[in-house]
Design an enzyme around this catalytic site. Structure first.
Site, PDB file in Angstrom:
ATOM      1  N   TYR A 182       1.015  -1.122  -0.170  1.00  0.00           N
ATOM      2  CA  TYR A 182       0.042   0.014   0.040  1.00  0.00           C
ATOM      3  C   TYR A 182       0.930   1.258   0.092  1.00  0.00           C
ATOM      4  O   TYR A 182       1.705   1.498   0.932  1.00  0.00           O
ATOM      5  CB  TYR A 182      -1.083   0.098   1.330  1.00  0.00           C
ATOM      6  N   HIS A 194      -4.697   5.127  -2.598  1.00  0.00           N
ATOM      7  CA  HIS A 194      -5.985   5.996  -2.939  1.00  0.00           C
ATOM      8  C   HIS A 194      -5.614   7.379  -3.456  1.00  0.00           C
ATOM      9  O   HIS A 194      -4.461   8.087  -2.985  1.00  0.00           O
ATOM     10  CB  HIS A 194      -6.394   6.326  -1.539  1.00  0.00           C
TER      11      HIS A 194
END
Length: 175
Positions: free
Chosen positions: A73, A112
């Site tokens: 991530y 994101h």
């Protein structure tokens, strides 16, 4: 004209304040003390980017094992505005790609991105990332609050790290 020297360096207790300052300038959200504590323990997953010995960017990642997969991530990857389009972001993404390739046991990489950040979305698409989901109200104190989830899939569910059992079996014949 002299050639610029661009390199990545480790995040240490001595330069963590530079990372905090950089993030406060580059990103519209603020990060808590736990974020920076985790970054100090991240090793190769957290790097500062230097342009002629000046900190101008950083990348911070963590290993995510949710959803029955092992993914990297990207928590933050950013560069100061005057230093964009000089290859610094590419160097940071390449570092991440090299890390997961060397490790060999990641299903994918994801991050994101605020839905209106078209520059970032286009940037990541150049590296094979694609929008796989949109999370409504992802951000708490910024508008738009929605975020795209961008992902680069490295292997499909159920695949091992590139080898299939059948191809590794010995034939039993003697040579």
């Amino acid at each position: 004209m002299t050639i610029a020297h661009i390199e990545l360096g480790n995040v240490t207790p001595h330069n963590i304040k530079q990372l905090k300052k950089l993030n406060s300038v580059v990103f519209p959200v603020s990060y808590n003390d736990k974020f920076y504590k985790d970054v100090l323990e991240a090793g190769e997953l957290a790097k500062l980017a230097y342009y002629n010995d000046i900190v101008v960017g950083a990348v911070c990642c963590r290993i995510d094992t949710s959803e029955n997969s092992r993914r990297l991530y990207i928590m933050t990857l950013g560069c100061l505005y005057p230093y964009r389009r000089l290859g610094i972001g590419t160097m940071m993404v390449q570092h991440v790609l090299n890390y997961v390739e060397k490790d060999g046991d990641f299903d994918g990489i994801f991050l994101h991105v605020q839905v209106n950040n078209e520059g970032a979305i286009d940037f990541y698409k150049k590296f094979g990332f694609e929008v796989v989901e949109t999370k409504e109200h992802y951000y708490k104190r910024i508008e738009p609050a929605d975020a795209h989830v961008l992902q680069k899939t490295l292997r499909k569910k159920g695949e091992s790290n590139g080898t299939h059992n059948e191809s590794n079996k010995e034939t039993g014949r003697k040579h």
